[in-house]
Design an enzyme around this catalytic site. Structure first.
Site, PDB file in Angstrom:
ATOM      1  N   HIS A 134      15.381   3.679   3.904  1.00 35.85           N
ATOM      2  CA  HIS A 134      13.936   3.779   3.038  1.00 35.85           C
ATOM      3  C   HIS A 134      15.348   3.670   1.516  1.00 35.85           C
ATOM      4  O   HIS A 134      14.598   3.237   0.666  1.00 35.85           O
ATOM      5  CB  HIS A 134      13.905   5.089   2.486  1.00 35.85           C
ATOM      6  CG  HIS A 134      12.551   5.209   1.753  1.00 35.85           C
ATOM      7  ND1 HIS A 134      11.176   5.029   2.117  1.00 35.85           N
ATOM      8  CD2 HIS A 134      12.556   5.655   1.099  1.00 35.85           C
ATOM      9  CE1 HIS A 134      10.918   5.439   0.645  1.00 35.85           C
ATOM     10  NE2 HIS A 134      11.719   5.920   0.092  1.00 35.85           N
ATOM     11  N   GLU A 135      16.338   4.597   1.505  1.00 32.78           N
ATOM     12  CA  GLU A 135      17.065   5.009   0.142  1.00 32.78           C
ATOM     13  C   GLU A 135      17.678   3.542   0.019  1.00 32.78           C
ATOM     14  O   GLU A 135      17.460   2.928  -1.457  1.00 32.78           O
ATOM     15  CB  GLU A 135      17.756   5.487   0.396  1.00 32.78           C
ATOM     16  CG  GLU A 135      17.279   7.086   1.069  1.00 32.78           C
ATOM     17  CD  GLU A 135      16.343   7.785  -0.088  1.00 32.78           C
ATOM     18  OE1 GLU A 135      16.350   7.466  -1.083  1.00 32.78           O
ATOM     19  OE2 GLU A 135      15.640   8.408   0.256  1.00 32.78           O
ATOM     20  N   HIS A 138      15.578   1.388  -1.738  1.00 36.99           N
ATOM     21  CA  HIS A 138      15.241   1.635  -3.472  1.00 36.99           C
ATOM     22  C   HIS A 138      16.499   0.975  -3.663  1.00 36.99           C
ATOM     23  O   HIS A 138      16.212   0.677  -5.424  1.00 36.99           O
ATOM     24  CB  HIS A 138      15.309   3.069  -3.680  1.00 36.99           C
ATOM     25  CG  HIS A 138      14.164   3.868  -3.560  1.00 36.99           C
ATOM     26  ND1 HIS A 138      12.736   3.667  -3.539  1.00 36.99           N
ATOM     27  CD2 HIS A 138      13.456   5.111  -2.619  1.00 36.99           C
ATOM     28  CE1 HIS A 138      12.177   4.456  -3.891  1.00 36.99           C
ATOM     29  NE2 HIS A 138      12.377   5.554  -3.407  1.00 36.99           N
ATOM     30  N   GLU A 200       6.948   4.718  -3.645  1.00 40.94           N
ATOM     31  CA  GLU A 200       7.541   5.083  -1.986  1.00 40.94           C
ATOM     32  C   GLU A 200       7.343   4.204  -1.057  1.00 40.94           C
ATOM     33  O   GLU A 200       7.951   4.165  -0.546  1.00 40.94           O
ATOM     34  CB  GLU A 200       7.514   5.967  -2.082  1.00 40.94           C
ATOM     35  CG  GLU A 200       8.013   7.249  -2.912  1.00 40.94           C
ATOM     36  CD  GLU A 200       9.514   7.440  -3.089  1.00 40.94           C
ATOM     37  OE1 GLU A 200       9.773   7.193  -1.702  1.00 40.94           O
ATOM     38  OE2 GLU A 200      10.226   7.707  -3.731  1.00 40.94           O
TER      39      GLU A 200
END
EC number: 3.4.24.-
Length: 297
Positions: A134-135, A138, A200
């Protein structure tokens, strides 16, 4: 979120900053506020990773670390970055029992990811992989620069609004000064949340693609939310303007899509990930792989 909308939101924050500057010092104050806001954007471009990591108490994990869990963690992050077609980011650890993580950096070539000790201790290896994927999403989507600049401006607006109470009496009156002091930080927070909440969902989806199993991240989010309710993150509490950078709100564990929540509802995020897993033909809770018998058990 499109680039145009991001610039619109950042422009709105700059306008708030300038309005408070006008209240404090008239036209000269407004011009000065604009110059300061522009300077902060430039500063954040070149120093966002260093600034955020220092404020959150992050310590770099070197590739030759003797800690077996941290070494395995670094190897997993490098593998996920390769899956995403990204350079391996620098890796940091934050010594706090609250499970959480974030990414920072102005571009993929200068990116860093940070995880708390609570994340590594509470989650299994697959769940940690889901979080770091997930990071990395980003990073790949180039969200990290926007989120860091937003955090910088939001914090500055809050401080400048406080000055308005003491220096704006002659120009707008005490009532006007108090109104600015109250509503300017609220407006900045709304802009900050609009950036965070929409991104998100996008990062959840891309992160699930990077790690290969949406259920890893879904399970991780549920554990992180429970941990955030019971554990305090002192670094985040001291710099709340950076709360939106974490994968889950480090300031509270509320799971509702409320106006002043920096993150979408965890339940909504988990539901979307489980729906994605179904579309991929993945059902139930993923069984641990052979690699999970290492530091995470």
């Amino acid at each position: 979120m499109g680039t145009a909308k991001t610039f619109t939101l950042l422009a709105a924050m700059t306008a708030i900053f300038m309005a408070i500057g006008f209240l404090v010092g008239g036209m000269a104050g407004m011009i000065l506020a604009f110059v300061v806001a522009a300077g902060m954007n430039v500063f954040a471009w070149w120093n966002s990773d260093k600034m955020v990591l220092r404020m959150q108490g992050a310590q770099e994990v070197l590739p030759d670390t003797k800690n077996p869990m941290l070494r395995a963690f670094g190897e997993d992050v490098a593998r996920l970055a390769e899956n995403a077609g990204l350079p391996a980011p620098r890796i940091y650890i934050i010594d706090t029992p609250q499970p959480n993580a974030f990414a920072t950096g102005r571009n993929p070539q200068n990116a860093a990811v940070a995880a708390t000790t609570g994340l590594l201790n509470m989650l299994n290896r697959e769940e940690v992989a889901g979080v770091m994927a997930h990071e990395l999403a980003h990073v790949q989507n180039r969200d990290t620069l926007t989120m860091t600049v937003t955090a910088t401006l939001a914090g500055a607006i809050g401080m400048l609004a406080n000055f308005a109470l003491f220096f704006g009496r002659d120009r707008a009156g005490l009532i006007g000064s108090i109104a600015i002091m109250i509503f300017a930080p609220m407006a900045a927070a709304l802009v900050q949340m609009a950036i965070s909440r929409s991104r998100e969902y996008v990062a959840d989806k891309r992160g699930a693609e990077i790690c290969g199993n949406p259920l890893w991240l879904a399970s991780a989010l549920e554990k992180i939310e429970r941990g955030a309710r019971s554990q305090i993150n002192p670094y985040a509490e001291r710099s709340p303007a950076m709360a939106h950078m974490y994968i889950s709100n480090p300031l509270n564990g509320r799971g509702q899509d409320k106006l002043f929540s920096t993150h979408p509802s965890t339940a909504n995020r988990v539901e979307a990930l489980r729906r994605m897993a179904g579309e991929m033909g993945i059902s139930g809770v993923a069984a641990p792989t052979a690699r999970s018998s290492g530091p995470w058990g």
